[in-house]
Enzyme design. Structure first.
Site, short mmCIF file in Angstrom:
data_model
loop_
_atom_site.label_atom_id
_atom_site.label_comp_id
_atom_site.label_asym_id
_atom_site.label_seq_id
_atom_site.Cartn_x
_atom_site.Cartn_y
_atom_site.Cartn_z
CG ASP A 37 -1.81 -0.50 1.17
OD1 ASP A 37 -1.85 -1.10 0.10
OD2 ASP A 37 -1.84 -1.63 2.50
CD GLN A 43 0.98 -8.74 -2.31
OE1 GLN A 43 1.33 -9.08 -3.18
NE2 GLN A 43 -0.85 -8.36 -2.60
CE LYS A 67 3.41 -2.36 -4.52
NZ LYS A 67 3.25 -2.09 -3.53
N GLY A 110 -4.04 -4.36 -3.88
CA GLY A 110 -4.92 -3.37 -5.06
C GLY A 110 -4.23 -1.90 -4.99
CG HIS A 111 -1.54 -1.60 -7.55
ND1 HIS A 111 -0.34 -2.83 -8.50
CD2 HIS A 111 -0.91 -2.19 -6.34
CE1 HIS A 111 0.05 -3.27 -7.69
NE2 HIS A 111 0.23 -3.40 -6.52
P1 IMP Z 1 -2.75 -12.62 2.16
O1 IMP Z 1 -1.71 -11.98 1.02
O2 IMP Z 1 -4.81 -12.63 1.64
O3 IMP Z 1 -2.74 -14.13 2.56
O4 IMP Z 1 -2.76 -11.76 3.36
C1 IMP Z 1 -2.03 -12.40 4.06
C2 IMP Z 1 -0.78 -10.56 4.55
O5 IMP Z 1 -0.44 -10.03 3.70
C3 IMP Z 1 -2.33 -9.13 5.59
O6 IMP Z 1 -1.42 -9.34 6.76
C4 IMP Z 1 -2.22 -8.74 4.39
O7 IMP Z 1 -3.65 -7.97 5.06
C5 IMP Z 1 -1.71 -8.63 3.73
N1 IMP Z 1 -1.27 -8.08 2.13
C6 IMP Z 1 -1.59 -8.68 1.50
N2 IMP Z 1 -1.95 -8.09 -0.05
C7 IMP Z 1 -2.11 -6.54 0.54
C8 IMP Z 1 -1.92 -5.67 -0.49
O8 IMP Z 1 -2.02 -5.88 -1.62
N3 IMP Z 1 -1.45 -5.19 0.67
C9 IMP Z 1 -0.69 -4.35 1.77
N4 IMP Z 1 -1.18 -5.87 2.66
C10 IMP Z 1 -1.57 -6.54 2.03
#
Ligand code: IMP
Length: 425
Positions: free
Chosen positions: A12, A223, A15, A39-40
């Site tokens: 977040d 991420q 990017k 989520g971009h």
């Molecule tokens: P997962 O990717 O849904 O398995 O989540 C694992 C961890 O990564 C959690 O803490 C989510 O909040 C975090 N996470 C996954 N995708 C994002 C993202 O795009 N931005 C911020 N945190 C993310």
């Protein structure tokens, strides 16, 4: 020039905006890991777009957007996203979107397992609930179903049957949850296969050919470094390699073809989900920064945890990713603060550590050592060039640069494309 954009914090970082700007000069824009957990957000012409799977460069004409083999694709979510984009009269077809035949497919049982583990397990990660972890687990266990499998009815039938045999036992016996019907999933996913078939591609060959022919490629990391499966704050991480190294595995493009890695950071730090966060605000600042920075997840809408800029983390991210340039986002969110802190090191049991700790206990319990800087206390959103920023804002940026160790090339002061100041020395 082939450029990789990576998050140098917990995701977040903004990017999407840098990718949007740089995609103007790129021919191919490529996702290499993650799925629709990402989520971009980009704001173009007053419109806000949130992309989860499709590279945001789909908004530009004459670009090829690629979903690489390292991505896990939820076809239902992807088709919904395609529809939203098409409704804006933006073209999405086989000429501008390519999906790797080797990418793995997210199924309903992945999503349900993700949620059940979070609800009933002992170790809540705070996932996005999109089935990302269970899908990658299947990939590593070698019982995943790839896009190529989905397109071949005989193979798909066999693999789905095999998967459900084992998984339904687990849903039933471990989670006391209803079982999944082979017929329902087979029918639903065969429909997705028909709709997505036109995008199928050997994207590794496509990208290597492009690189050979002098086309430019932009790799968009999802991420961030500290959510990376290997280098993040394990186990509070995502299930893929979000660092720059992940792009080689996630696309089939070799490291020698990467010319530059740009790291993206916020002028402060945020994180969604559980896990350690040494510089997290403990005071009323949490609400203030969350409100001003609109710090709510682009995928789940969850409030983000907020804290001071952590130079220990960013230095580590620069090393691991090979970052030579940084983009500092959301500087304007700090406008009203009297003083601003930067974490320069951690202290644990009387010892000072300047490097990011790998020991889980240290990560959890270390206290940050801060230096304080005077704020600028005036709005900067309308400033036209870097040099016109208030002196204290420039001093803050210069300090971040020195303490992090990579050139700060972009400074963002608002959500629009135009609100990005280019910094030349
Ligand atoms: P997962 O990717 O849904 O398995 O989540 C694992 C961890 O990564 C959690 O803490 C989510 O909040 C975090 N996470 C996954 N995708 C994002 C993202 O795009 N931005 C911020 N945190 C993310």
């Amino acid at each position: 020039m082939n450029i990789a954009i990576v998050g140098a914090q917990w995701g977040d970082e903004g990017k999407g905006k840098i990718i949007d700007i740089l995609s103007k000069d790129s021919d191919f824009i490529v996702r290499y890991q993650g799925g629709n957990n990402a989520g971009h957000t980009v704001v173009v012409g007053g419109k806000r777009y949130i992309f989860h799977l499709i590279p945001s460069a789909i908004l530009r004409s004459n670009k090829t957007c690629v979903i690489g083999n390292g991505v896990v694709v939820d076809p239902k979510a992807l088709l919904e996203e395609i529809e939203v984009v098409r409704k804006q009269r933006i073209k999405v077809d086989k000429t501008n979107l390519k999906i790797s035949l080797n990418s793995h497919i997210v199924f309903p049982y992945h999503r349900v397992l993700d949620k059940l583990r979070e609800e009933k397990g002992t170790n809540k990660i705070g996932t996005t609930g999109r089935g990302i972890g269970p899908c990658y687990s299947d990939k590593v266990s070698r019982n995943g179903i790839r896009f190529a499998d989905l397109l071949n009815p005989a193979v798909f039938r066999l693999k789905l049957k095999d998967n459900l045999k084992e998984k339904n036992e687990i849903f039933n016996k471990v989670y006391h949850f209803k079982t999944f019907s082979f017929q329902d999933i087979y029918k639903e996913y065969s429909g997705y296969a028909r709709q997505l078939k036109e995008f199928a591609c050997d994207t590794a060959l496509l990208l290597n050919k492009a690189a050979k022919n002098g086309k430019s490629i932009l790799f968009e990391g999802a991420q961030g470094t500290f959510l990376d499966l290997d280098f993040g704050t394990y186990p509070y991480v995502t299930s893929s390699n979000s660092i720059s190294g992940g792009l080689c595995v996630g696309t089939g493009v070799s490291p020698d073809k990467i010319d530059k890695v740009i790291g993206v950071v916020k002028a402060y730090t945020t994180r969604v989900g559980e896990g350690p966060f040494p510089t997290e605000f403990t005071s009323g600042l949490m609400d203030k920064i969350r409100q001003k920075g609109m710090e709510y997840g682009a995928t789940t809408g969850r409030p983000r945890r907020c804290g001071w800029f952590d130079a220990v983390m960013v230095r580590y991210a620069i090393t691991i990713n090979g970052i030579s340039e940084l983009a500092v986002m959301k500087l304007d969110v700090l406008d009203n603060l009297k003083t601003i802190k930067i974490c320069t090191a951690y202290k644990f049991k009387g010892k000072v550590c300047k490097d990011f700790p790998l020991d889980y206990e240290v990560m959890q319990k270390a206290t940050p050592i801060y230096e304080e800087h005077p704020g600028w206390q005036e709005p900067i959103a309308k400033v036209a060039t870097y040099r016109l920023l208030p002196l204290n804002a420039r001093k803050y940026i210069e300090r971040l640069e020195k303490i992090s160790g990579a050139n700060i090339r972009y400074v963002s002061i608002g959500s629009k494309r135009e609100d990005t100041l280019l910094r030349t020395k």
